[in-house]
Design a protein around this motif. Sequence first.
Motif, PDB file in Angstrom:
ATOM      1  N   ARG A 209       0.849  -1.187   0.000  1.00 38.41           N
ATOM      2  CA  ARG A 209       0.000   0.000   0.000  1.00 38.41           C
ATOM      3  C   ARG A 209       0.886   1.239   0.000  1.00 38.41           C
ATOM      4  NH1 ARG A 209      -5.135   1.209   0.760  1.00 38.41           N
ATOM      5  NH2 ARG A 209      -5.714   3.202   1.698  1.00 38.41           N
ATOM      6  N   ILE A 210       0.598   2.177  -0.871  1.00 38.71           N
ATOM      7  CA  ILE A 210       1.403   3.384  -0.955  1.00 38.71           C
ATOM      8  C   ILE A 210       0.592   4.558  -0.440  1.00 38.71           C
ATOM      9  CG2 ILE A 210       2.871   2.578  -2.815  1.00 38.71           C
ATOM     10  CD1 ILE A 210       1.132   3.955  -4.768  1.00 38.71           C
ATOM     11  N   PRO A 211       1.242   5.604   0.112  1.00 42.58           N
ATOM     12  CA  PRO A 211       0.527   6.711   0.747  1.00 42.58           C
ATOM     13  C   PRO A 211      -0.463   7.405  -0.192  1.00 42.58           C
ATOM     14  CG  PRO A 211       2.881   6.810   1.252  1.00 42.58           C
ATOM     15  CD  PRO A 211       2.701   5.757   0.207  1.00 42.58           C
ATOM     16  N   ASN A 212      -0.046   7.707  -1.406  1.00 39.19           N
ATOM     17  CA  ASN A 212      -0.922   8.414  -2.337  1.00 39.19           C
ATOM     18  C   ASN A 212      -0.531   8.019  -3.743  1.00 39.19           C
ATOM     19  OD1 ASN A 212      -2.273  10.301  -4.004  1.00 39.19           O
ATOM     20  ND2 ASN A 212      -2.365  11.769  -2.311  1.00 39.19           N
ATOM     21  N   ARG A 213      -1.284   7.104  -4.337  1.00 37.55           N
ATOM     22  CA  ARG A 213      -0.897   6.611  -5.655  1.00 37.55           C
ATOM     23  C   ARG A 213      -1.104   7.650  -6.738  1.00 37.55           C
ATOM     24  NH1 ARG A 213      -5.353   2.116  -7.447  1.00 37.55           N
ATOM     25  NH2 ARG A 213      -7.244   3.239  -6.910  1.00 37.55           N
ATOM     26  N   TRP A 214      -1.939   8.688  -6.475  1.00 37.51           N
ATOM     27  CA  TRP A 214      -2.108   9.743  -7.473  1.00 37.51           C
ATOM     28  C   TRP A 214      -0.860  10.618  -7.548  1.00 37.51           C
ATOM     29  CZ3 TRP A 214      -5.673   8.792 -10.812  1.00 37.51           C
ATOM     30  CH2 TRP A 214      -6.790   8.045 -10.426  1.00 37.51           C
ATOM     31  N   LEU A 215      -0.184  10.781  -6.427  1.00 33.26           N
ATOM     32  CA  LEU A 215       1.118  11.447  -6.480  1.00 33.26           C
ATOM     33  C   LEU A 215       2.128  10.563  -7.214  1.00 33.26           C
ATOM     34  CD1 LEU A 215       1.358  13.018  -2.898  1.00 33.26           C
ATOM     35  CD2 LEU A 215       0.911  14.182  -5.067  1.00 33.26           C
ATOM     36  N   GLY A 216       1.982   9.254  -7.055  1.00 34.72           N
ATOM     37  CA  GLY A 216       2.815   8.335  -7.823  1.00 34.72           C
ATOM     38  C   GLY A 216       2.565   8.479  -9.310  1.00 34.72           C
ATOM     39  N   LEU A 217       1.304   8.697  -9.696  1.00 37.02           N
ATOM     40  CA  LEU A 217       0.977   8.915 -11.106  1.00 37.02           C
ATOM     41  C   LEU A 217       1.691  10.148 -11.641  1.00 37.02           C
ATOM     42  CD1 LEU A 217      -0.667   8.439 -13.702  1.00 37.02           C
ATOM     43  CD2 LEU A 217      -2.536   9.725 -12.627  1.00 37.02           C
ATOM     44  N   ILE A 218       1.755  11.214 -10.839  1.00 34.56           N
ATOM     45  CA  ILE A 218       2.463  12.423 -11.262  1.00 34.56           C
ATOM     46  C   ILE A 218       3.937  12.119 -11.510  1.00 34.56           C
ATOM     47  CG2 ILE A 218       3.204  14.721 -10.536  1.00 34.56           C
ATOM     48  CD1 ILE A 218       0.573  14.979  -9.023  1.00 34.56           C
ATOM     49  N   VAL A 219       4.541  11.343 -10.611  1.00 38.95           N
ATOM     50  CA  VAL A 219       5.953  10.979 -10.767  1.00 38.95           C
ATOM     51  C   VAL A 219       6.168  10.191 -12.055  1.00 38.95           C
ATOM     52  CG1 VAL A 219       7.827   9.594  -9.792  1.00 38.95           C
ATOM     53  CG2 VAL A 219       6.391  10.991  -8.290  1.00 38.95           C
ATOM     54  N   LEU A 220       5.321   9.206 -12.300  1.00 40.40           N
ATOM     55  CA  LEU A 220       5.471   8.365 -13.490  1.00 40.40           C
ATOM     56  C   LEU A 220       5.216   9.167 -14.767  1.00 40.40           C
ATOM     57  CD1 LEU A 220       3.677   5.155 -12.182  1.00 40.40           C
ATOM     58  CD2 LEU A 220       6.141   5.567 -12.354  1.00 40.40           C
ATOM     59  N   SER A 221       4.237  10.056 -14.737  1.00 42.58           N
ATOM     60  CA  SER A 221       3.927  10.868 -15.916  1.00 42.58           C
ATOM     61  C   SER A 221       5.068  11.826 -16.237  1.00 42.58           C
ATOM     62  CB  SER A 221       2.624  11.646 -15.695  1.00 42.58           C
ATOM     63  OG  SER A 221       1.532  10.770 -15.524  1.00 42.58           O
TER      64      SER A 221
ATOM     65  N   GLY B 104     -10.358  -1.095 -12.787  1.00 44.84           N
ATOM     66  CA  GLY B 104     -11.420  -0.162 -12.458  1.00 44.84           C
ATOM     67  C   GLY B 104     -11.282   1.192 -13.115  1.00 44.84           C
ATOM     68  N   ARG B 105     -12.145   2.103 -12.671  1.00 47.07           N
ATOM     69  CA  ARG B 105     -12.198   3.437 -13.259  1.00 47.07           C
ATOM     70  C   ARG B 105     -10.892   4.200 -13.040  1.00 47.07           C
ATOM     71  NH1 ARG B 105     -13.269   8.546 -11.525  1.00 47.07           N
ATOM     72  NH2 ARG B 105     -14.232   9.968 -13.057  1.00 47.07           N
ATOM     73  N   ASP B 106     -10.277   4.018 -11.853  1.00 46.13           N
ATOM     74  CA  ASP B 106      -9.019   4.710 -11.564  1.00 46.13           C
ATOM     75  C   ASP B 106      -7.944   4.347 -12.583  1.00 46.13           C
ATOM     76  OD1 ASP B 106     -10.216   5.890  -9.442  1.00 46.13           O
ATOM     77  OD2 ASP B 106      -9.123   4.779  -7.885  1.00 46.13           O
ATOM     78  N   ARG B 107      -7.946   3.090 -13.012  1.00 48.83           N
ATOM     79  CA  ARG B 107      -6.952   2.655 -14.007  1.00 48.83           C
ATOM     80  C   ARG B 107      -7.158   3.407 -15.316  1.00 48.83           C
ATOM     81  NH1 ARG B 107      -3.736  -1.945 -15.192  1.00 48.83           N
ATOM     82  NH2 ARG B 107      -3.632  -2.442 -17.417  1.00 48.83           N
ATOM     83  N   ASN B 108      -8.400   3.518 -15.756  1.00 42.02           N
ATOM     84  CA  ASN B 108      -8.677   4.230 -17.004  1.00 42.02           C
ATOM     85  C   ASN B 108      -8.242   5.692 -16.920  1.00 42.02           C
ATOM     86  OD1 ASN B 108      -9.827   1.902 -18.080  1.00 42.02           O
ATOM     87  ND2 ASN B 108     -11.889   2.441 -17.389  1.00 42.02           N
ATOM     88  N   VAL B 109      -8.550   6.322 -15.790  1.00 38.34           N
ATOM     89  CA  VAL B 109      -8.153   7.719 -15.608  1.00 38.34           C
ATOM     90  C   VAL B 109      -6.637   7.842 -15.603  1.00 38.34           C
ATOM     91  CG1 VAL B 109      -8.199   9.671 -14.000  1.00 38.34           C
ATOM     92  CG2 VAL B 109     -10.268   8.312 -14.368  1.00 38.34           C
TER      93      VAL B 109
END
Length: 495
Positions: A6-18, A132-137
């Motif tokens: 489990r990671i603290p905030n995977r949306w911040l992880g998305l920013i890093v990967l992007s 799920g929807r998060d993956r598509n986003v």
Amino acid sequence: MSSRARIPNRWLGLIVLSLTQLMVVLDGTIVNIALPEAQAELGLSDGLRQWVVTAYSLAFGALLLLGGRVADYWGRKRTLLVGMVGFGAASLYGGLAQSGAELIVARGLQGAFAALLAPAALALLTVTFASGRDRNVAFAVFGTIAGAGAAVGLVLGGLLTEFADWRWCLLVNLVFVVIGFIGGLFFLAESRAEGENRYDLVGAVTVTLGLGSLVYGFSLAEGGWGRLSTIGFLAAGVVLLALFVWIETRVAQPLLPIRVVADRIRGGAFLIQAVAGSVMIGATLYLTFHLQIVLGMSPLSAGLASLPLPIAIMIAAPVVTRLLARFGPRYLMIVGPLVVAAGLVWLSTITADGDYAVQVLPGLVVMGFGMAAVFVPLQNLALLGVAAHDAGAASATANSAMQIGGSIGVSVFTAVYVAAFSASEAAGEPMAAAFTDGYGATFLAAAVGMVVASAIAIGMVRGARLREMTYGADAGAGDGVDGEGAEAPRTIAVH
């Protein structure tokens, strides 16, 4: 695949990967705008300047398959962090380069570490957003930012070159690296594939040497196609690539399973991807030269003047997606390259005293519409009918084809440019006219390449599986296997 922590905030992880993917993509174009000034400062010849672009795309494309396997089994987060450090060090080395040779070496090192970063980032995105929807986003955000990378590189390269120095086109990567490394430490969880892994190092070395020899042979062709050195390196490249194919049929865990490229449709898609890469990376390089050297545009103006091509691709992509759902990929893959060729033919008519709005802009817009028709179906075709355990290799091969096609394209177009420029100069034409003759010849050669891509689509991108992709499973009933012993058809999503 191991379960992710489990990671603290995977949306911040998305920013890093992007941001990681953005850095990798924009570095393919950011140096193009800076190249005239870098060439002048470092004393690079016209023949050597191509290697500033070629070294990056060649190393990136040749090592991408190995980078993906390293990420899967060594650890994706670990690979991304190591790639970040290496990419930053290479960028610093290039930004401080005092000779053309140092800059070329730095660009090659950037490409090598990009081959670690790109597959690691995509794999981490996949396991972080599993469904799920998060993956598509997440994939929509990642793809949009990555797709804008080329345009960002053109504008950012122009800004940095005009208002700072061309060296900042490399040094700016340090900002991305610091953000990516710190963000990766805190917002990404480690994951790796299960099972025993053996790295196909012999295959990796063989394919890298083969492609390098082939590209270097093409670069020598500017001095004559019949020279012994030209023929020797081209022949050595062919032999090494043939040896690579033989090795891949013998090792337990091949870098590139031959079944991935042996399929007719996928093989055709990879070939078309390579030709498209030669145009997007190779031919457009000479457009930036024309804008700055002949038309006298500033670096920023040249970057902005190049934007209609990626903008046209983005505008046309949704329309092409709807056409794809209705007509299928075959017709788009046939017509798209011909539209690109038409735009290139328009560009080939440039003159030294010509107007940008008349001689350049229409060609870029037409090229963009045609490229959208090529790029939208390509990824799906590259994965059409591929087994699950080969999906990573197929995707990496498609990306490799783009980069390798670009590196070969730069070398071939440089040979064409030098021949046309030399002939015009010998005929006593003014320097600006000789330049435009050389650039025009490269655009015409690229147009011929796109016509060949259309012919490849006619001959290879066909069969029952394409009808199924468009109309559903019933369309292929009665056709059986595609006549090639291919695996059973499967429907894949168009995205």
